[in-house]
Design an enzyme around this catalytic site. Structure first.
Site, PDB file in Angstrom:
ATOM      1  N   ARG A   1     -21.016  31.763 -10.767  1.00  0.00           N
ATOM      2  CA  ARG A   1     -21.658  30.664 -10.043  1.00  0.00           C
ATOM      3  C   ARG A   1     -23.045  30.386 -10.636  1.00  0.00           C
ATOM      4  O   ARG A   1     -23.459  29.234 -10.757  1.00  0.00           O
ATOM      5  CB  ARG A   1     -21.773  31.064  -8.562  1.00  0.00           C
TER       6      ARG A   1
ATOM      7  N   LEU B   1     -26.288  23.337  -3.836  1.00  0.00           N
ATOM      8  CA  LEU B   1     -27.138  23.365  -5.035  1.00  0.00           C
ATOM      9  C   LEU B   1     -28.027  24.600  -4.980  1.00  0.00           C
ATOM     10  O   LEU B   1     -28.455  25.027  -3.905  1.00  0.00           O
ATOM     11  CB  LEU B   1     -27.978  22.082  -5.082  1.00  0.00           C
TER      12      LEU B   1
ATOM     13  N   ASN C   1     -29.657  14.162   0.413  1.00  0.00           N
ATOM     14  CA  ASN C   1     -28.225  14.200   0.698  1.00  0.00           C
ATOM     15  C   ASN C   1     -27.966  13.367   1.950  1.00  0.00           C
ATOM     16  O   ASN C   1     -28.846  13.218   2.795  1.00  0.00           O
ATOM     17  CB  ASN C   1     -27.788  15.650   0.951  1.00  0.00           C
ATOM     18  N   THR C   2     -26.770  12.820   2.038  1.00  0.00           N
ATOM     19  CA  THR C   2     -26.384  12.122   3.258  1.00  0.00           C
ATOM     20  C   THR C   2     -25.365  12.970   3.999  1.00  0.00           C
ATOM     21  O   THR C   2     -24.514  13.628   3.386  1.00  0.00           O
ATOM     22  CB  THR C   2     -25.743  10.751   2.962  1.00  0.00           C
ATOM     23  N   HIS C   3     -25.446  12.922   5.323  1.00  0.00           N
ATOM     24  CA  HIS C   3     -24.484  13.652   6.146  1.00  0.00           C
ATOM     25  C   HIS C   3     -23.959  12.701   7.216  1.00  0.00           C
ATOM     26  O   HIS C   3     -24.758  12.025   7.876  1.00  0.00           O
ATOM     27  CB  HIS C   3     -25.151  14.870   6.788  1.00  0.00           C
TER      28      HIS C   3
ATOM     29  N   ALA D   1     -32.182  25.078   1.490  1.00  0.00           N
ATOM     30  CA  ALA D   1     -31.194  26.131   1.225  1.00  0.00           C
ATOM     31  C   ALA D   1     -30.047  26.150   2.238  1.00  0.00           C
ATOM     32  O   ALA D   1     -29.007  26.772   1.999  1.00  0.00           O
ATOM     33  CB  ALA D   1     -31.902  27.488   1.205  1.00  0.00           C
ATOM     34  N   GLY D   2     -30.203  25.490   3.375  1.00  0.00           N
ATOM     35  CA  GLY D   2     -29.166  25.528   4.406  1.00  0.00           C
ATOM     36  C   GLY D   2     -28.118  24.450   4.228  1.00  0.00           C
ATOM     37  O   GLY D   2     -28.131  23.692   3.254  1.00  0.00           O
TER      38      GLY D   2
ATOM     39  N   ASP E   1     -26.993  21.123   5.574  1.00  0.00           N
ATOM     40  CA  ASP E   1     -27.411  19.948   6.355  1.00  0.00           C
ATOM     41  C   ASP E   1     -28.592  20.253   7.278  1.00  0.00           C
ATOM     42  O   ASP E   1     -28.668  19.733   8.396  1.00  0.00           O
ATOM     43  CB  ASP E   1     -26.210  19.385   7.163  1.00  0.00           C
TER      44      ASP E   1
HETATM   45  C1  GRF Z   1     -20.068  10.346   3.045  1.00  0.00           C
HETATM   46  O1  GRF Z   1     -19.732  10.056   4.380  1.00  0.00           O
HETATM   47  C2  GRF Z   1     -21.020  11.507   2.983  1.00  0.00           C
HETATM   48  O2  GRF Z   1     -21.927  11.549   4.028  1.00  0.00           O
HETATM   49  C3  GRF Z   1     -20.066  12.663   3.075  1.00  0.00           C
HETATM   50  O3  GRF Z   1     -18.973  12.291   2.272  1.00  0.00           O
HETATM   51  C4  GRF Z   1     -18.882  10.871   2.242  1.00  0.00           C
HETATM   52  C5  GRF Z   1     -18.926  10.456   0.811  1.00  0.00           C
HETATM   53  O4  GRF Z   1     -18.449   9.168   0.625  1.00  0.00           O
HETATM   54  N1  GRF Z   1     -20.710  13.883   2.649  1.00  0.00           N
HETATM   55  P1  GRF Z   1     -18.475   8.431  -0.773  1.00  0.00           P
HETATM   56  O5  GRF Z   1     -17.916   9.365  -1.846  1.00  0.00           O
HETATM   57  O6  GRF Z   1     -19.898   8.043  -1.080  1.00  0.00           O
HETATM   58  O7  GRF Z   1     -17.603   7.237  -0.589  1.00  0.00           O
END
Ligand code: GRF
Length: 205
Positions: free
Chosen positions: A68, A96, A108-110, A143-144, A146
């Site tokens: 890894r 990461l 990052n998006t969640h 590091a966590g 989300d």
């Molecule tokens: C998004 O909803 C993101 O928040 C989640 O996975 C999805 C990714 O969608 N982690 P895309 O690949 O950008 O269409």
């Protein structure tokens, strides 16, 4: 006008968030452009979207590395080559390394309203819990899982007849708009992160 902010976007799947950034950055006034797209797997729509837009791509597959740590180091090295001002993990399905995060400011998006429903199944967990409002969160990766400082959030109402797919689709629509808006403002105005507090307009990318 100063040079546009350099974005490296990491993807593992369909790449609709990436596409939203590619579309937005076609306008020079947006203030950012995608200089490379990286993935942890081949043959995904996210990479195809980058190729169609003429953006360089790279793939680093964990299974190609003995450890890894080796994969972590290879990812850091290849991203560094593109000298990003900001890394956006947009549906990238790997954690990461700390070294990577120390080197690059990474967002990052969640698909949930953090700190609720972290992990792989945000829309499903929100639906199972029975919340009436969920949404999406843009955060600085730490590091966590989300858990990082929150940059932006957008609410999405849960409909009576939602299933996981319909809810996630509506969240993704709101998520893309939030991502494009926040990344553009960060590119143009800078970002300051102090502890858990994030301020856009801090003057520094
Ligand atoms: C998004 O909803 C993101 O928040 C989640 O996975 C999805 C990714 O969608 N982690 P895309 O690949 O950008 O269409």
């Amino acid at each position: 006008m100063s040079q546009p902010a350099r974005l490296v976007v990491l993807v593992s799947g369909s790449g609709t968030n990436l596409q939203a950034l590619l579309d937005a950055s076609a306008d020079p006034a947006y203030g950012a452009r995608v200089v490379a797209v990286g993935a942890d797997r081949e043959d995904i729509e996210g990479l195809a979207r980058a190729e169609r837009a003429g953006v360089p791509t790279f793939v680093r597959k964990l299974s190609d590395f003995e450890t890894r740590e080796g994969w972590d180091a290879a990812l850091t090295t290849v991203v560094e080559r593109f000298e990003p001002d900001l890394v956006v993990s947009a549906g990238f399905m790997k954690l990461l390394s700390q070294e990577f995060l120390d080197r690059f400011l990474t967002l990052n998006t969640h698909p949930a309203l953090c700190p609720a429903f972290p992990g792989m199944h945000g829309p499903r967990d929100a639906l199972d819990y029975g919340v009436r409002v969920t949404g999406a969160t843009l955060f600085v990766v730490d590091a966590g899982v989300d858990t990082g400082p929150i940059v932006a959030q957008v609410p999405v109402e849960v409909a009576e007849d939602d299933d996981v797919a319909s809810l996630h689709e509506r969240i993704k629509t709101a998520e893309r708009a939030m991502l494009v808006d926040a990344v553009g403002r960060i590119a143009r105005e800078g970002i300051a992160v102090e502890g858990r507090r994030v301020r856009i307009g801090g003057g520094r990318r």
